[in-house]
Structure formats: structure tokens, C-alpha cells
Enzyme design. Structure first.
Site, PDB file in Angstrom:
ATOM      1  N   LYS A 262       0.866  -1.274  -0.126  1.00 29.59           N
ATOM      2  CA  LYS A 262       0.145  -0.137   0.041  1.00 29.59           C
ATOM      3  C   LYS A 262       0.879   1.300  -0.073  1.00 29.59           C
ATOM      4  CE  LYS A 262      -2.253  -0.961   3.789  1.00 29.59           C
ATOM      5  NZ  LYS A 262      -1.579  -2.093   4.457  1.00 29.59           N
TER       6      LYS A 262
ATOM      7  N   ARG B  96      -8.788   1.194   9.713  1.00 26.84           N
ATOM      8  CA  ARG B  96      -8.488  -0.127  10.028  1.00 26.84           C
ATOM      9  C   ARG B  96      -9.421  -0.647  10.646  1.00 26.84           C
ATOM     10  NH1 ARG B  96      -2.463   0.785   9.165  1.00 26.84           N
ATOM     11  NH2 ARG B  96      -1.500  -0.949   9.425  1.00 26.84           N
TER      12      ARG B  96
ATOM     13  N   ARG C 272      11.764  -6.630   4.886  1.00 25.05           N
ATOM     14  CA  ARG C 272      11.805  -4.848   5.176  1.00 25.05           C
ATOM     15  C   ARG C 272      12.454  -4.682   6.607  1.00 25.05           C
ATOM     16  NH1 ARG C 272       6.072  -1.607   4.899  1.00 25.05           N
ATOM     17  NH2 ARG C 272       5.942  -2.727   6.883  1.00 25.05           N
TER      18      ARG C 272
ATOM     19  N   ARG D 126      12.280  -0.051  11.772  1.00 22.55           N
ATOM     20  CA  ARG D 126      10.920  -0.369  12.198  1.00 22.55           C
ATOM     21  C   ARG D 126      10.929  -1.485  13.224  1.00 22.55           C
ATOM     22  NH1 ARG D 126       6.016   0.436   8.109  1.00 22.55           N
ATOM     23  NH2 ARG D 126       4.981  -0.448   9.964  1.00 22.55           N
TER      24      ARG D 126
ATOM     25  N   ARG E 285       0.403  -8.541  13.924  1.00 27.75           N
ATOM     26  CA  ARG E 285      -0.012  -7.327  13.058  1.00 27.75           C
ATOM     27  C   ARG E 285      -1.174  -8.321  12.050  1.00 27.75           C
ATOM     28  NH1 ARG E 285       5.089  -5.000  11.116  1.00 27.75           N
ATOM     29  NH2 ARG E 285       3.978  -3.983   9.655  1.00 27.75           N
TER      30      ARG E 285
HETATM   31  P1  ADP Z   1       1.751  -1.688   7.693  1.00 24.50           P
HETATM   32  O1  ADP Z   1       0.859  -1.479   6.827  1.00 24.50           O
HETATM   33  O2  ADP Z   1       3.145  -2.026   7.272  1.00 24.50           O
HETATM   34  O3  ADP Z   1       1.273  -2.499   8.990  1.00 24.50           O
HETATM   35  P2  ADP Z   1       1.549   1.173   8.944  1.00 24.50           P
HETATM   36  O4  ADP Z   1       2.611   1.957   8.641  1.00 24.50           O
HETATM   37  O5  ADP Z   1       0.361   1.397   8.161  1.00 24.50           O
HETATM   38  O6  ADP Z   1       2.093  -0.262   8.513  1.00 24.50           O
HETATM   39  O7  ADP Z   1       1.216   1.017  10.385  1.00 24.50           O
HETATM   40  C1  ADP Z   1       2.057   0.731  11.236  1.00 24.50           C
HETATM   41  C2  ADP Z   1       1.546   0.698  12.782  1.00 24.50           C
HETATM   42  O8  ADP Z   1       0.851   1.954  12.973  1.00 24.50           O
HETATM   43  C3  ADP Z   1       0.462  -0.229  12.936  1.00 24.50           C
HETATM   44  O9  ADP Z   1       0.669  -1.573  13.055  1.00 24.50           O
HETATM   45  C4  ADP Z   1      -0.670   0.398  14.230  1.00 24.50           C
HETATM   46  O10 ADP Z   1       0.080   0.286  15.222  1.00 24.50           O
HETATM   47  C5  ADP Z   1      -0.376   1.959  13.627  1.00 24.50           C
HETATM   48  N1  ADP Z   1      -1.669   2.392  12.674  1.00 24.50           N
HETATM   49  C6  ADP Z   1      -1.291   2.898  11.651  1.00 24.50           C
HETATM   50  N2  ADP Z   1      -2.589   3.337  10.883  1.00 24.50           N
HETATM   51  C7  ADP Z   1      -3.434   2.906  11.996  1.00 24.50           C
HETATM   52  C8  ADP Z   1      -4.889   2.979  12.069  1.00 24.50           C
HETATM   53  N3  ADP Z   1      -5.748   3.439  11.109  1.00 24.50           N
HETATM   54  N4  ADP Z   1      -5.562   2.830  13.268  1.00 24.50           N
HETATM   55  C9  ADP Z   1      -4.812   2.244  14.232  1.00 24.50           C
HETATM   56  N5  ADP Z   1      -3.552   2.085  14.322  1.00 24.50           N
HETATM   57  C10 ADP Z   1      -2.709   2.410  13.302  1.00 24.50           C
END
Ligand code: ADP
Length: 194
Positions: free
Chosen positions: A14, A91, A130, A136, A148
Site C-alpha cells: 500500500k 483499519r 523490510r 521499524r 499484526r
Molecule cells: P503496515 O501497513 O506495514 O502495517 P503502517 O505504517 O500502516 O504499516 O502501520 C504501522 C502501525 O501503526 C500499525 O501496526 C498500527 O499500530 C499503527 N496504525 C497505523 N494506522 C492505524 C490506524 N488507522 N488505526 C490504528 N492504528 C494504526
């Protein structure tokens, strides 16, 4: 306005695709993950609170996430923007409902939800690899990565049904090369403006 949600599990591409689509279609890129990481880097109270959830692979609470989204969009929209691309948001179902309300207020609804389909073993492989180069914490360890994904399948995947009911969901194969996936996404987006 071309408002698009990119949907799919962590590691489905994404972030990469949103970056490319943003440039191609002149969109505001809203990645809640990036915004949280930025808050953490700046040591803000919001960032510090989010970090405790993120590092464990949990979701940040909805209330905090929605507040962040409102502030970010208000602060970063410009008259030149032709829409918003959401990446990693919403989410949860409450976030999706809040987003609908927010976009309704702006008179600019979500047009389409493009879902990148990638199987679980492939995303685990991508996230672990990654984790070797990014710093991260949530990519560094297989247990957190698996957690996750569990969170994704229980809390986020049900959103597909939410958007299917709104007739906005389009599923695409997310397993090709970056360019192949990008072309498929572009084809779907071009169809919207026909
Ligand atoms: P990825 O898609 O690789 O999991 P992201 O960068 O989108 O990584 O998200 C990393 C972390 O940030 C998630 O595991 C969560 O803890 C938090 N996060 C991101 N977006 C949201 C959201 N919309 N609601 C709740 N937590 C979020």
C-alpha cells in the site's frame, strides 16, 4: 474529487503504491502509519502514546487515530489537490464510519476502495525482509509481524464487507511487480473518471 482507499494487509504494498499514485493523480497521501511515525520522531505526546501500541503490533485506539486524521487533512489539503489517497486508514469499522462522516462534511465522499490481495506467507516474507533494513521495531520480529496480521484479519479485513455493501470495493492481485500492480491500479482509477 478522487478519494481513494488502498486496502490490504501490512506488507501488501500500500505505501509504495500510494506514493506512486499520489504523484500520478495529484492526490494528498494520508498514511496514518507515517503520520504516527512522524509524531514519534518529533517526540509529541500523541506520538509517545501511539508508540506503545505500534511497537507491540497492536492498533492505536480509534479515538486517537481519528483525531490525528482530522488534523492532518485540514492542515495539508491545498486547493490544487485533486483528491486523497488513504493508506492504512481506516483499519476498523468505527474508523470507516468516522471517515464517512468526515468526508460527508467535506462534501467529498470516498469513491473507491482498491484492495490488494496478497497471501499471508508472502506478506510475512516481505515484512521480515523490510525489517532487516528499516529500523521499524514492528517489522523486526516474526512474532510481532504475525500479531499484526492477526489484528488485520480480525479487525481490518471485515471492512471489505463494509465497502462491498457500499459497492465501492475492487479487489486486485497484489503479487506482481511494483510496476504491474501500479498499472492495474491506474486502470481502475482511470475507469472512475470516464
Ligand atoms: P503496515 O501497513 O506495514 O502495517 P503502517 O505504517 O500502516 O504499516 O502501520 C504501522 C502501525 O501503526 C500499525 O501496526 C498500527 O499500530 C499503527 N496504525 C497505523 N494506522 C492505524 C490506524 N488507522 N488505526 C490504528 N492504528 C494504526
Amino acid at each position: 474529487m478522487m478519494n481513494i482507499i488502498l486496502f490490504g494487509p501490512p506488507g501488501s504494498g500500500k505505501g509504495t503504491q500510494a506514493q506512486m499514485l499520489k504523484d500520478r493523480f495529484n492526490l494528498l497521501h494520508v498514511s496514518t502509519g507515517d503520520i504516527f511515525r512522524n509524531e514519534i520522531a518529533n517526540g509529541t505526546p500523541l506520538g509517545m502514546e501511539a508508540k506503545t501500541f505500534m511497537d507491540r503490533g497492536h492498533l492505536v485506539p480509534d479515538e486517537l487515530t481519528i483525531r490525528l486524521l482530522d488534523g492532518f487533512v485540514e492542515a495539508n489539503s491545498t486547493p490544487a489537490t485533486e483528491g486523497i489517497i488513504f493508506d492504512g486508514f481506516p483499519r476498523t469499522v468505527p474508523q470507516a464510519i468516522a471517515l464517512d462522516e468526515f468526508m460527508e462534511k467535506r462534501n467529498s465522499p470516498v469513491m473507491v476502495v482498491l484492495s490488494l490481495m496478497v497471501d499471508e506467507e508472502e506478506v510475512v516474507k516481505r515484512l521480515i525482509s523490510r525489517g532487516l533494513t528499516s529500523n521499524r521495531i514492528d517489522d523486526a520480529n516474526e512474532e510481532i509481524v504475525r500479531n499484526r496480521l492477526k489484528v488485520y484479519y480480525t479487525q481490518t479485513a471485515p471492512l471489505a464487507e463494509f465497502y462491498r455493501n457500499q459497492k465501492k470495493l475492487i479487489s486486485l492481485n497484489g503479487k506482481g511487480t511494483i510496476e504491474e500492480v501500479f498499472e492495474h491500479l491506474c486502470v481502475e482509477i482511470f475507469k472512475l473518471s470516464e
